[in-house]
Design a protein around this motif. Structure first.
Motif, PDB file in Angstrom:
ATOM      1  N   ILE A  29       0.849  -1.200   0.000  1.00  0.00           N
ATOM      2  CA  ILE A  29       0.000   0.000   0.000  1.00  0.00           C
ATOM      3  C   ILE A  29       0.882   1.247   0.000  1.00  0.00           C
ATOM      4  O   ILE A  29       0.646   2.201  -0.747  1.00  0.00           O
ATOM      5  CB  ILE A  29      -0.953   0.003   1.229  1.00  0.00           C
ATOM      6  N   GLN A  30       1.926   1.252   0.829  1.00  0.00           N
ATOM      7  CA  GLN A  30       2.841   2.393   0.863  1.00  0.00           C
ATOM      8  C   GLN A  30       3.536   2.577  -0.484  1.00  0.00           C
ATOM      9  O   GLN A  30       3.669   3.708  -0.965  1.00  0.00           O
ATOM     10  CB  GLN A  30       3.889   2.202   1.965  1.00  0.00           C
ATOM     11  N   ARG A  31       3.975   1.483  -1.111  1.00  0.00           N
ATOM     12  CA  ARG A  31       4.624   1.585  -2.431  1.00  0.00           C
ATOM     13  C   ARG A  31       3.674   2.196  -3.455  1.00  0.00           C
ATOM     14  O   ARG A  31       4.078   2.993  -4.292  1.00  0.00           O
ATOM     15  CB  ARG A  31       5.077   0.208  -2.906  1.00  0.00           C
ATOM     16  N   ARG A  32       2.405   1.805  -3.383  1.00  0.00           N
ATOM     17  CA  ARG A  32       1.410   2.301  -4.346  1.00  0.00           C
ATOM     18  C   ARG A  32       1.098   3.779  -4.137  1.00  0.00           C
ATOM     19  O   ARG A  32       1.021   4.542  -5.088  1.00  0.00           O
ATOM     20  CB  ARG A  32       0.142   1.464  -4.222  1.00  0.00           C
ATOM     21  N   PHE A  33       0.909   4.181  -2.886  1.00  0.00           N
ATOM     22  CA  PHE A  33       0.450   5.526  -2.608  1.00  0.00           C
ATOM     23  C   PHE A  33       1.553   6.502  -2.208  1.00  0.00           C
ATOM     24  O   PHE A  33       1.345   7.715  -2.280  1.00  0.00           O
ATOM     25  CB  PHE A  33      -0.633   5.502  -1.509  1.00  0.00           C
ATOM     26  N   ASP A  34       2.712   6.002  -1.779  1.00  0.00           N
ATOM     27  CA  ASP A  34       3.805   6.885  -1.365  1.00  0.00           C
ATOM     28  C   ASP A  34       5.134   6.142  -1.453  1.00  0.00           C
ATOM     29  O   ASP A  34       5.678   5.688  -0.447  1.00  0.00           O
ATOM     30  CB  ASP A  34       3.557   7.385   0.064  1.00  0.00           C
ATOM     31  N   PRO A  35       5.682   6.004  -2.667  1.00  0.00           N
ATOM     32  CA  PRO A  35       6.922   5.237  -2.851  1.00  0.00           C
ATOM     33  C   PRO A  35       8.093   5.746  -2.003  1.00  0.00           C
ATOM     34  O   PRO A  35       8.890   4.948  -1.527  1.00  0.00           O
ATOM     35  CB  PRO A  35       7.220   5.387  -4.347  1.00  0.00           C
ATOM     36  N   LYS A  36       8.180   7.048  -1.799  1.00  0.00           N
ATOM     37  CA  LYS A  36       9.283   7.583  -0.988  1.00  0.00           C
ATOM     38  C   LYS A  36       9.180   7.055   0.444  1.00  0.00           C
ATOM     39  O   LYS A  36      10.182   6.631   1.022  1.00  0.00           O
ATOM     40  CB  LYS A  36       9.259   9.107  -0.993  1.00  0.00           C
ATOM     41  N   LEU A  37       7.993   7.051   1.004  1.00  0.00           N
ATOM     42  CA  LEU A  37       7.792   6.515   2.348  1.00  0.00           C
ATOM     43  C   LEU A  37       8.154   5.029   2.381  1.00  0.00           C
ATOM     44  O   LEU A  37       8.857   4.577   3.287  1.00  0.00           O
ATOM     45  CB  LEU A  37       6.339   6.714   2.801  1.00  0.00           C
ATOM     46  N   ALA A  38       7.696   4.277   1.402  1.00  0.00           N
ATOM     47  CA  ALA A  38       7.952   2.832   1.352  1.00  0.00           C
ATOM     48  C   ALA A  38       9.443   2.531   1.277  1.00  0.00           C
ATOM     49  O   ALA A  38       9.906   1.529   1.831  1.00  0.00           O
ATOM     50  CB  ALA A  38       7.228   2.211   0.159  1.00  0.00           C
ATOM     51  N   ASN A  39      10.213   3.390   0.616  1.00  0.00           N
ATOM     52  CA  ASN A  39      11.644   3.166   0.455  1.00  0.00           C
ATOM     53  C   ASN A  39      12.462   3.613   1.665  1.00  0.00           C
ATOM     54  O   ASN A  39      13.602   3.194   1.828  1.00  0.00           O
ATOM     55  CB  ASN A  39      12.161   3.873  -0.798  1.00  0.00           C
ATOM     56  N   MET A  90      -4.831  13.941  12.315  1.00  0.00           N
ATOM     57  CA  MET A  90      -4.928  15.241  12.993  1.00  0.00           C
ATOM     58  C   MET A  90      -4.854  16.453  12.079  1.00  0.00           C
ATOM     59  O   MET A  90      -3.889  17.198  12.115  1.00  0.00           O
ATOM     60  CB  MET A  90      -3.840  15.346  14.059  1.00  0.00           C
ATOM     61  N   GLN A  91      -5.851  16.653  11.285  1.00  0.00           N
ATOM     62  CA  GLN A  91      -5.997  17.831  10.430  1.00  0.00           C
ATOM     63  C   GLN A  91      -4.826  18.013   9.464  1.00  0.00           C
ATOM     64  O   GLN A  91      -4.356  19.116   9.222  1.00  0.00           O
ATOM     65  CB  GLN A  91      -6.193  19.082  11.283  1.00  0.00           C
ATOM     66  N   THR A  92      -4.337  16.880   8.922  1.00  0.00           N
ATOM     67  CA  THR A  92      -3.272  16.922   7.916  1.00  0.00           C
ATOM     68  C   THR A  92      -3.737  16.132   6.703  1.00  0.00           C
ATOM     69  O   THR A  92      -4.825  15.578   6.692  1.00  0.00           O
ATOM     70  CB  THR A  92      -1.970  16.275   8.447  1.00  0.00           C
ATOM     71  N   GLU A  93      -2.882  16.050   5.710  1.00  0.00           N
ATOM     72  CA  GLU A  93      -3.142  15.214   4.535  1.00  0.00           C
ATOM     73  C   GLU A  93      -2.515  13.828   4.696  1.00  0.00           C
ATOM     74  O   GLU A  93      -2.589  13.005   3.798  1.00  0.00           O
ATOM     75  CB  GLU A  93      -2.600  15.898   3.275  1.00  0.00           C
ATOM     76  N   ILE A  94      -1.892  13.579   5.826  1.00  0.00           N
ATOM     77  CA  ILE A  94      -1.250  12.297   6.102  1.00  0.00           C
ATOM     78  C   ILE A  94      -2.332  11.260   6.390  1.00  0.00           C
ATOM     79  O   ILE A  94      -3.249  11.515   7.162  1.00  0.00           O
ATOM     80  CB  ILE A  94      -0.295  12.428   7.302  1.00  0.00           C
ATOM     81  N   VAL A 130       0.248   3.378  11.996  1.00  0.00           N
ATOM     82  CA  VAL A 130       1.197   3.060  10.938  1.00  0.00           C
ATOM     83  C   VAL A 130       0.919   4.069   9.826  1.00  0.00           C
ATOM     84  O   VAL A 130      -0.220   4.199   9.369  1.00  0.00           O
ATOM     85  CB  VAL A 130       1.000   1.622  10.405  1.00  0.00           C
ATOM     86  N   THR A 131       1.929   4.798   9.401  1.00  0.00           N
ATOM     87  CA  THR A 131       1.743   5.798   8.354  1.00  0.00           C
ATOM     88  C   THR A 131       1.649   5.114   6.998  1.00  0.00           C
ATOM     89  O   THR A 131       2.524   4.324   6.636  1.00  0.00           O
ATOM     90  CB  THR A 131       2.894   6.821   8.372  1.00  0.00           C
ATOM     91  N   LEU A 132       0.594   5.409   6.274  1.00  0.00           N
ATOM     92  CA  LEU A 132       0.391   4.844   4.938  1.00  0.00           C
ATOM     93  C   LEU A 132       0.817   5.814   3.850  1.00  0.00           C
ATOM     94  O   LEU A 132       1.239   5.405   2.777  1.00  0.00           O
ATOM     95  CB  LEU A 132      -1.084   4.466   4.746  1.00  0.00           C
ATOM     96  N   ASN A 133       0.645   7.101   4.101  1.00  0.00           N
ATOM     97  CA  ASN A 133       0.988   8.139   3.127  1.00  0.00           C
ATOM     98  C   ASN A 133       1.486   9.354   3.889  1.00  0.00           C
ATOM     99  O   ASN A 133       0.812   9.838   4.794  1.00  0.00           O
ATOM    100  CB  ASN A 133      -0.242   8.500   2.287  1.00  0.00           C
ATOM    101  N   ASP A 139      -4.402  12.826  -4.932  1.00  0.00           N
ATOM    102  CA  ASP A 139      -5.581  13.482  -5.490  1.00  0.00           C
ATOM    103  C   ASP A 139      -6.811  12.889  -4.808  1.00  0.00           C
ATOM    104  O   ASP A 139      -6.715  11.943  -4.021  1.00  0.00           O
ATOM    105  CB  ASP A 139      -5.628  13.352  -7.021  1.00  0.00           C
ATOM    106  N   ALA A 140      -7.983  13.426  -5.095  1.00  0.00           N
ATOM    107  CA  ALA A 140      -9.211  13.013  -4.403  1.00  0.00           C
ATOM    108  C   ALA A 140      -9.490  11.515  -4.578  1.00  0.00           C
ATOM    109  O   ALA A 140      -9.874  10.829  -3.625  1.00  0.00           O
ATOM    110  CB  ALA A 140     -10.396  13.842  -4.890  1.00  0.00           C
ATOM    111  N   GLU A 141      -9.266  10.988  -5.781  1.00  0.00           N
ATOM    112  CA  GLU A 141      -9.536   9.571  -6.030  1.00  0.00           C
ATOM    113  C   GLU A 141      -8.562   8.674  -5.259  1.00  0.00           C
ATOM    114  O   GLU A 141      -8.961   7.676  -4.659  1.00  0.00           O
ATOM    115  CB  GLU A 141      -9.469   9.262  -7.522  1.00  0.00           C
ATOM    116  N   GLN A 142      -7.277   9.036  -5.259  1.00  0.00           N
ATOM    117  CA  GLN A 142      -6.284   8.261  -4.519  1.00  0.00           C
ATOM    118  C   GLN A 142      -6.598   8.283  -3.019  1.00  0.00           C
ATOM    119  O   GLN A 142      -6.524   7.251  -2.344  1.00  0.00           O
ATOM    120  CB  GLN A 142      -4.882   8.825  -4.752  1.00  0.00           C
ATOM    121  N   ARG A 143      -6.942   9.460  -2.518  1.00  0.00           N
ATOM    122  CA  ARG A 143      -7.284   9.588  -1.102  1.00  0.00           C
ATOM    123  C   ARG A 143      -8.484   8.707  -0.750  1.00  0.00           C
ATOM    124  O   ARG A 143      -8.479   7.987   0.242  1.00  0.00           O
ATOM    125  CB  ARG A 143      -7.543  11.052  -0.753  1.00  0.00           C
ATOM    126  N   ARG A 144      -9.514   8.741  -1.609  1.00  0.00           N
ATOM    127  CA  ARG A 144     -10.704   7.911  -1.401  1.00  0.00           C
ATOM    128  C   ARG A 144     -10.336   6.424  -1.404  1.00  0.00           C
ATOM    129  O   ARG A 144     -10.776   5.659  -0.543  1.00  0.00           O
ATOM    130  CB  ARG A 144     -11.734   8.199  -2.505  1.00  0.00           C
TER     131      ARG A 144
END
Length: 187
Positions: A29-39, A90-94, A130-133, A139-144
């Protein structure tokens, strides 16, 4: 008590890397939505460094870390944790996968907090997750899509790890301690 605000992103964090099949799924999931985090780091939850207690004073050496934390790890049984649905942090995009802040996880957190180590003041209340992103703006679709994903099984925590954070450089692992307690003997 706390030490003064760290300079240059220095501080020692205590994390618990996740094990089990769900850890692999979270990493995908991390690789798909946030490769930098996954790495940067495998899926984990932070026990000391961001919520409930800040980072440990970076002047603390590995000998003291081990002296203070080994008895805690040695008497804590491996934890089986049930994640809840993803949410915005907590009121972030994370986007994070929350874990129950009560029970054995809270006990482990509080034992680390009362270990006698010196911690910086926390930025947030204890909110294990656990942080996923983190790095990537969705974008809105990815977030959904990410918020709709559900964990289908628990995760395993069977060790804690201390690392010196040196943002923006990679952290330096100082110590890994397995959780060795038995169900009957753990606190």
């Amino acid at each position: 008590m706390g030490f003064r605000r760290r300079r240059g992103g220095l501080g020692i964090y205590v994390i618990a890397r996740l094990g089990g099949r769900l850890a692999d799924e979270i990493h995908e999931i991390q690789r798909r939505f946030d490769p930098k985090l996954a790495n940067r780091n495998p899926p984990h939850l932070t026990l000391a460094g961001s919520s409930g207690m800040g980072p440990i004073d970076p002047a603390t050496d590995a000998v003291e870390l081990e002296a203070r934390l080994a008895p805690i790890a040695g008497s804590t049984p491996p934890l089986i944790l049930e994640p809840t649905p993803p949410q915005r942090f907590m009121q972030t995009e994370i986007i994070v996968l929350p874990l129950d802040p009560h029970g054995p996880l809270r006990t482990l957190h509080e034992r680390i907090k009362s270990s006698g180590l010196t911690f910086e003041e926390p930025r947030f209340a204890f909110t294990p997750h656990v942080t996923l992103n983190f790095y990537r703006t969705l974008d809105a679709e990815q977030r959904r899509d990410l918020l709709a994903w559900r964990a289908t099984e628990p995760v395993l925590v069977d060790a804690i790890e201390c690392s010196l954070s040196r943002e923006p450089q990679s952290a330096i692992r100082l110590l890994t301690l397995p959780l060795l307690g038995s169900e009957r003997g753990g606190e």
